[in-house]
Design an enzyme around this catalytic site. Structure first.
Site, PDB file in Angstrom:
ATOM      1  N   PHE A 174      -6.140   0.417  -6.206  1.00 41.17           N
ATOM      2  CA  PHE A 174      -6.537   1.197  -7.384  1.00 41.17           C
ATOM      3  C   PHE A 174      -5.305   1.530  -8.245  1.00 41.17           C
ATOM      4  O   PHE A 174      -4.394   0.714  -8.325  1.00 41.17           O
ATOM      5  CB  PHE A 174      -7.317   2.437  -6.966  1.00 41.17           C
ATOM      6  CG  PHE A 174      -8.683   2.109  -6.412  1.00 41.17           C
ATOM      7  CD1 PHE A 174      -9.834   2.386  -7.134  1.00 41.17           C
ATOM      8  CD2 PHE A 174      -8.832   1.518  -5.161  1.00 41.17           C
ATOM      9  CE1 PHE A 174     -11.101   2.087  -6.634  1.00 41.17           C
ATOM     10  CE2 PHE A 174     -10.091   1.217  -4.656  1.00 41.17           C
ATOM     11  CZ  PHE A 174     -11.221   1.502  -5.395  1.00 41.17           C
ATOM     12  N   GLU A 218      -7.567  -4.103  -4.494  1.00 39.82           N
ATOM     13  CA  GLU A 218      -6.685  -3.732  -3.391  1.00 39.82           C
ATOM     14  C   GLU A 218      -6.589  -4.885  -2.396  1.00 39.82           C
ATOM     15  O   GLU A 218      -7.081  -5.988  -2.644  1.00 39.82           O
ATOM     16  CB  GLU A 218      -7.181  -2.461  -2.701  1.00 39.82           C
ATOM     17  CG  GLU A 218      -8.606  -2.498  -2.209  1.00 39.82           C
ATOM     18  CD  GLU A 218      -9.107  -1.127  -1.744  1.00 39.82           C
ATOM     19  OE1 GLU A 218      -8.364  -0.136  -1.848  1.00 39.82           O
ATOM     20  OE2 GLU A 218     -10.259  -1.056  -1.271  1.00 39.82           O
ATOM     21  N   ASN A 274      -0.162   2.763  -5.594  1.00 38.42           N
ATOM     22  CA  ASN A 274      -0.461   3.307  -4.273  1.00 38.42           C
ATOM     23  C   ASN A 274       0.117   2.392  -3.203  1.00 38.42           C
ATOM     24  O   ASN A 274      -0.250   1.212  -3.110  1.00 38.42           O
ATOM     25  CB  ASN A 274      -1.979   3.436  -4.098  1.00 38.42           C
ATOM     26  CG  ASN A 274      -2.366   4.294  -2.908  1.00 38.42           C
ATOM     27  OD1 ASN A 274      -1.526   4.878  -2.244  1.00 38.42           O
ATOM     28  ND2 ASN A 274      -3.667   4.377  -2.650  1.00 38.42           N
ATOM     29  N   ASP A 294     -10.219  -4.174   7.881  1.00 36.49           N
ATOM     30  CA  ASP A 294      -8.922  -4.669   7.383  1.00 36.49           C
ATOM     31  C   ASP A 294      -8.208  -5.506   8.442  1.00 36.49           C
ATOM     32  O   ASP A 294      -7.053  -5.243   8.790  1.00 36.49           O
ATOM     33  CB  ASP A 294      -8.028  -3.501   6.956  1.00 36.49           C
ATOM     34  CG  ASP A 294      -8.727  -2.526   6.020  1.00 36.49           C
ATOM     35  OD1 ASP A 294      -9.350  -2.995   5.060  1.00 36.49           O
ATOM     36  OD2 ASP A 294      -8.639  -1.313   6.266  1.00 36.49           O
TER      37      ASP A 294
END
Length: 327
Positions: free
Chosen positions: A177, A214, A156, A46
């Site tokens: 998600f 995501e 989320n 990431d």
């Protein structure tokens, strides 16, 4: 600065060679270009990268936000962590104090880092903010929680990314998600929720279970806002299925549509990078606007190294219709 400029020339040559030899302007899936050459400590998940006056600093998931520095976007050296200590609030969302998916940018004379705390499979999650005057590892001051989600919510609060739009308004996109990608408006003076707008905007989803979208990141180009996301599954080595998708909108809050006109709220998205050869599951992406153009910064899993995570860097081009492509 002279040294940095010299090394930038070397970086441009290296990435340009990759573009010329491994990819066409509009590659088919099998013809996606390989990542540009990087060396050193490049096991980053990431990734988000900034360019300071002296060097590049790459931040990534784990270990109080891992930090790596580079003079030229090629040679990366591990340089500790962004945060000197784990903020106390993080333990409410991750018992080990682990933090994920930083997003780093520079606005108004300081560097801003948004990052998340959660645990796999849970949406009991929170997004935090830290700031720095230098952008250097160890210089970041935590400013606390910006936004959170809990098990009763349908989204989320992880994978944050800051957008400052053409009007100077601040927006934070996030999501993983559940119902997909969400957005809130921020107050530029604090970097936290705007007192003028508490709307939870909805930008993208995948209607079919497990709703695997995501890692949003939005950039402005040519009068459009482009929403980059990752479809599929991360963090499974050679079984990872991440791929980078994009849609665009005239407004930061959407609606975002892909090249065919399908809304991203209906599962749409135009693929610009996916598994090819031994480059497996590319995603977790961000975009760095550098002096020599836009750069896609992402991770992938190396099929030649048993699925070990690697840093990926590629140039982003823009075609005649204004759509991005990887080169």
């Amino acid at each position: 600065m002279i040294r940095l400029r010299r090394r930038l020339v070397h970086a441009a040559v290296a990435l340009g060679t990759v573009c010329a030899t491994l990819g066409a302007a509009h590659p088919a899936v099998a013809d996606y270009p390989g990542p540009g050459y990087v060396t050193g400590d490049v096991a980053a998940h990431d990734p988000s990268m900034i360019r300071t006056p002296d060097e590049y600093v790459l931040y990534s998931t784990h270990n109080r936000v891992e930090a790596r520095t580079s003079p030229d976007r090629i040679d990366f050296t591990r340089a500790g962590s962004a945060l000197n200590t784990v903020p106390g609030w993080v333990y409410q969302y991750n018992s080990a104090g682990d933090v994920w998916a930083p997003d780093v940018s520079y606005h108004g004379g300081r560097y801003w880092m948004y990052y998340s705390a959660s645990s796999f499979g849970s949406n009991h999650s929170a997004i935090g903010l830290a700031t720095s005057r230098t952008g250097r590892p160890g210089s970041w001051v935590d400013r606390g929680v910006v936004h959170s989600s809990d098990t009763g919510d349908d989204y989320n609060a992880i994978d944050p990314a800051l957008l400052v739009d053409s009007q100077g308004k601040w927006w934070l996109s996030f999501g993983s998600f559940w119902s997909g990608i969400r957005m809130i408006r921020l107050d530029p003076s604090t970097g936290k929720l705007s007192p003028q707008d508490d709307t939870l905007y909805h930008l993208a989803t995948r209607p079919a279970a497990p709703h695997a979208v995501e890692s949003p990141h939005i950039v402005e180009h040519g009068g459009y806002y482009y929403l980059f996301v990752s479809f599929g599954l991360c963090c499974r080595g050679t079984d990872s299925t991440y791929r980078v998708m994009v849609g665009r909108s005239r407004s930061p809050t959407g609606p975002y549509v892909d090249r065919s006109g399908t809304r991203m709220l209906a599962g749409g998205g135009t693929e610009i990078l996916a598994t090819h050869g031994t480059i497996i599951g590319p995603g977790g992406q961000s975009v760095l606007g550098d002096s020599d153009g836009d750069l896609l910064v992402y991770h992938y899993y190396d099929g030649n190294a048993g699925g070990a995570p690697r840093l990926g860097l590629n140039r982003l081009g823009w075609d005649e219709q204004g759509w991005p492509y990887v080169s």
